[in-house]
Motif scaffolding. Sequence first.
Motif, PDB file in Angstrom:
ATOM      1  N   UNK A 165     -14.538   2.690  -0.108  1.00 23.45           N
ATOM      2  CA  UNK A 165     -13.397   3.475  -0.587  1.00 23.45           C
ATOM      3  C   UNK A 165     -12.330   2.573  -1.190  1.00 23.45           C
ATOM      4  N   UNK A 166     -12.066   1.441  -0.541  1.00 19.28           N
ATOM      5  CA  UNK A 166     -11.033   0.525  -1.031  1.00 19.28           C
ATOM      6  C   UNK A 166     -11.573  -0.379  -2.136  1.00 19.28           C
ATOM      7  N   UNK A 167     -12.674  -1.072  -1.848  1.00 19.24           N
ATOM      8  CA  UNK A 167     -13.144  -2.134  -2.744  1.00 19.24           C
ATOM      9  C   UNK A 167     -13.878  -1.635  -3.976  1.00 19.24           C
ATOM     10  N   UNK A 168     -14.465  -0.457  -3.896  1.00 16.54           N
ATOM     11  CA  UNK A 168     -15.195   0.091  -5.044  1.00 16.54           C
ATOM     12  C   UNK A 168     -14.440   1.257  -5.681  1.00 16.54           C
ATOM     13  N   UNK A 169     -14.190   2.314  -4.902  1.00 15.23           N
ATOM     14  CA  UNK A 169     -13.506   3.480  -5.465  1.00 15.23           C
ATOM     15  C   UNK A 169     -12.066   3.133  -5.848  1.00 15.23           C
ATOM     16  N   UNK A 170     -11.381   2.357  -5.010  1.00 11.92           N
ATOM     17  CA  UNK A 170     -10.013   1.960  -5.342  1.00 11.92           C
ATOM     18  C   UNK A 170      -9.950   1.144  -6.619  1.00 11.92           C
ATOM     19  N   UNK A 171     -10.876   0.186  -6.748  1.00 12.60           N
ATOM     20  CA  UNK A 171     -10.920  -0.619  -7.967  1.00 12.60           C
ATOM     21  C   UNK A 171     -11.230   0.244  -9.184  1.00 12.60           C
ATOM     22  N   UNK A 172     -12.148   1.195  -9.020  1.00 10.27           N
ATOM     23  CA  UNK A 172     -12.484   2.103 -10.124  1.00 10.27           C
ATOM     24  C   UNK A 172     -11.275   2.946 -10.533  1.00 10.27           C
ATOM     25  N   UNK A 192       0.807  -1.212   0.000  1.00  8.67           N
ATOM     26  CA  UNK A 192       0.000   0.000   0.000  1.00  8.67           C
ATOM     27  C   UNK A 192       0.845   1.270   0.000  1.00  8.67           C
ATOM     28  N   UNK A 193       2.006   1.215   0.641  1.00 12.58           N
ATOM     29  CA  UNK A 193       2.890   2.385   0.652  1.00 12.58           C
ATOM     30  C   UNK A 193       3.387   2.704  -0.748  1.00 12.58           C
ATOM     31  N   UNK A 194       3.641   1.670  -1.520  1.00  7.40           N
ATOM     32  CA  UNK A 194       4.165   1.843  -2.875  1.00  7.40           C
ATOM     33  C   UNK A 194       3.075   2.123  -3.899  1.00  7.40           C
ATOM     34  N   UNK A 195       1.895   1.562  -3.672  1.00  9.84           N
ATOM     35  CA  UNK A 195       0.763   1.769  -4.581  1.00  9.84           C
ATOM     36  C   UNK A 195      -0.517   1.797  -3.753  1.00  9.84           C
ATOM     37  N   UNK A 196      -1.040   2.989  -3.522  1.00  8.94           N
ATOM     38  CA  UNK A 196      -2.283   3.171  -2.772  1.00  8.94           C
ATOM     39  C   UNK A 196      -3.418   3.296  -3.778  1.00  8.94           C
ATOM     40  N   UNK A 197      -4.262   2.259  -3.854  1.00 10.27           N
ATOM     41  CA  UNK A 197      -5.299   2.245  -4.886  1.00 10.27           C
ATOM     42  C   UNK A 197      -6.385   3.285  -4.635  1.00 10.27           C
ATOM     43  N   UNK A 198      -6.435   3.859  -3.441  1.00 12.65           N
ATOM     44  CA  UNK A 198      -7.415   4.910  -3.174  1.00 12.65           C
ATOM     45  C   UNK A 198      -6.900   6.293  -3.578  1.00 12.65           C
ATOM     46  N   UNK A 199      -5.680   6.342  -4.084  1.00 11.29           N
ATOM     47  CA  UNK A 199      -5.039   7.609  -4.450  1.00 11.29           C
ATOM     48  C   UNK A 199      -4.712   7.597  -5.941  1.00 11.29           C
ATOM     49  N   UNK A 200      -5.520   8.265  -6.779  1.00 14.50           N
ATOM     50  CA  UNK A 200      -5.260   8.260  -8.223  1.00 14.50           C
ATOM     51  C   UNK A 200      -3.859   8.744  -8.587  1.00 14.50           C
ATOM     52  N   UNK A 201      -3.314   9.694  -7.826  1.00 17.81           N
ATOM     53  CA  UNK A 201      -1.969  10.200  -8.126  1.00 17.81           C
ATOM     54  C   UNK A 201      -0.925   9.111  -7.909  1.00 17.81           C
ATOM     55  N   UNK A 202      -1.092   8.315  -6.873  1.00 17.75           N
ATOM     56  CA  UNK A 202      -0.182   7.199  -6.612  1.00 17.75           C
ATOM     57  C   UNK A 202      -0.237   6.181  -7.750  1.00 17.75           C
ATOM     58  N   UNK A 203      -1.432   5.909  -8.214  1.00 20.01           N
ATOM     59  CA  UNK A 203      -1.594   4.965  -9.324  1.00 20.01           C
ATOM     60  C   UNK A 203      -0.938   5.509 -10.588  1.00 20.01           C
TER      61      UNK A 203
END
Length: 293
Positions: A77-84, A33-44
Motif C-alpha cells: 500500500x505504501x511502497x507500491x500504491x503510494x508511489x503510483x 505523513x499528516x501533511x501529505x499521505x501518499x496512500x491518499x490520492x485526495x491528500x496528494x
Amino acid sequence: MATTVVIAGADGQLGRELQCTAPTGVRCLGLNRTQLDITDPASIHRCLQELQPAWLLNAAAYTAVDRAEQEEALALQVNAEGAANLATACAERDIRLLQVSTDFVFSGESGRPYQVDAPPEPLGAYGRSKLAGEQAVVSALPEVLILRTGWVYSRFGSNFVKTMLRLMGERDALSVVCDQVGTPTWGRGLAQAAWAAVARPQLHGIYHWSDAGVCSWYDFAVAIAEEGLAGGLLSHAVTVTPIPSSDYPTPARRPAFSVLDKQRSWRDLGLPPHHWRVQLRAMLQDLKDNGHE
C-alpha cells in the motif's frame, strides 16, 4: 526564482537530510505523513494543487523489512500504491518525481556489483513492494528518476549505526553477521545525490547510490566501534565477533551480496565517490556535534 521542491516523508532519515542539505535557489517543503499521505490520492491532489512544485522527492516508505513478511499488504500500500499515486499526480501536473528504491530488489546471488539494468529478483516482501513501486512509477511517469540505495544511516531516526553505538555503550562484546555484504550509505551523501539529480533535469531512469567500497555488517560494526571510541562517543573498547547469518535468523531473508554499481551515478551526477568509512567518520562527528534526533 526559487525552484519549489516537495519532500514526502520529511520525518524520516533521508527526509531530514534532504532538508538539511537543500541548495541555494531551492524552496524546500518537507511534508510528513499528516501533511501529505501518499496512500491518499485526495491528500496528494490538495498538496500539489496548493504548492505547485517543480519536483517531488519521495522519501516516504514502509521500511520494516522483517515485519513486512507479515504485513505485505501494508508494505505494498505504501511502497507500491503510494508511489503510483504520486507518479500519477505528477504526470497530470508535469511535475518531476524522484523515487527512492532499494538494493533489496536484487537476490544477492551475484558476485559482482549490480548494474542498474540487472534483472531484479527480490527475496522478501519488502523488496517485492519496492520493486512494484518502481514498476508503477515508470508506468505512470516514464521520465521518473529512480534512485536505488541501501544500508542507509544518519544521525536522524533509527538505524544500524545508532543501534550499534547504544549496544556498545552497554556491553563489552557483540556478535554481528559476517556473510551479508554491501555498502553503507550516509544519508547526507544520499541527499546530496538527490539534489544533484534535481539540478540535472535531463536525467531520468534508474541510478544507484551508496558510498564507495564494500564491507560486511561485521566489518561495519568493527568500524563503528573503532571510530566511536576514537571520536569519544564510546568510553571503552568493544569486542565484535563475526557470526554466520544462520546464527542470527530473521523473518526476512537478506541478500548475501547487495553491492550496487555506482559508476553511472558518479559520472552523470558529477559527484566524487567517498569511501564508506570516511562517511561514517563524518556522520559520527555530526552526531557528536548535534546529538541524536
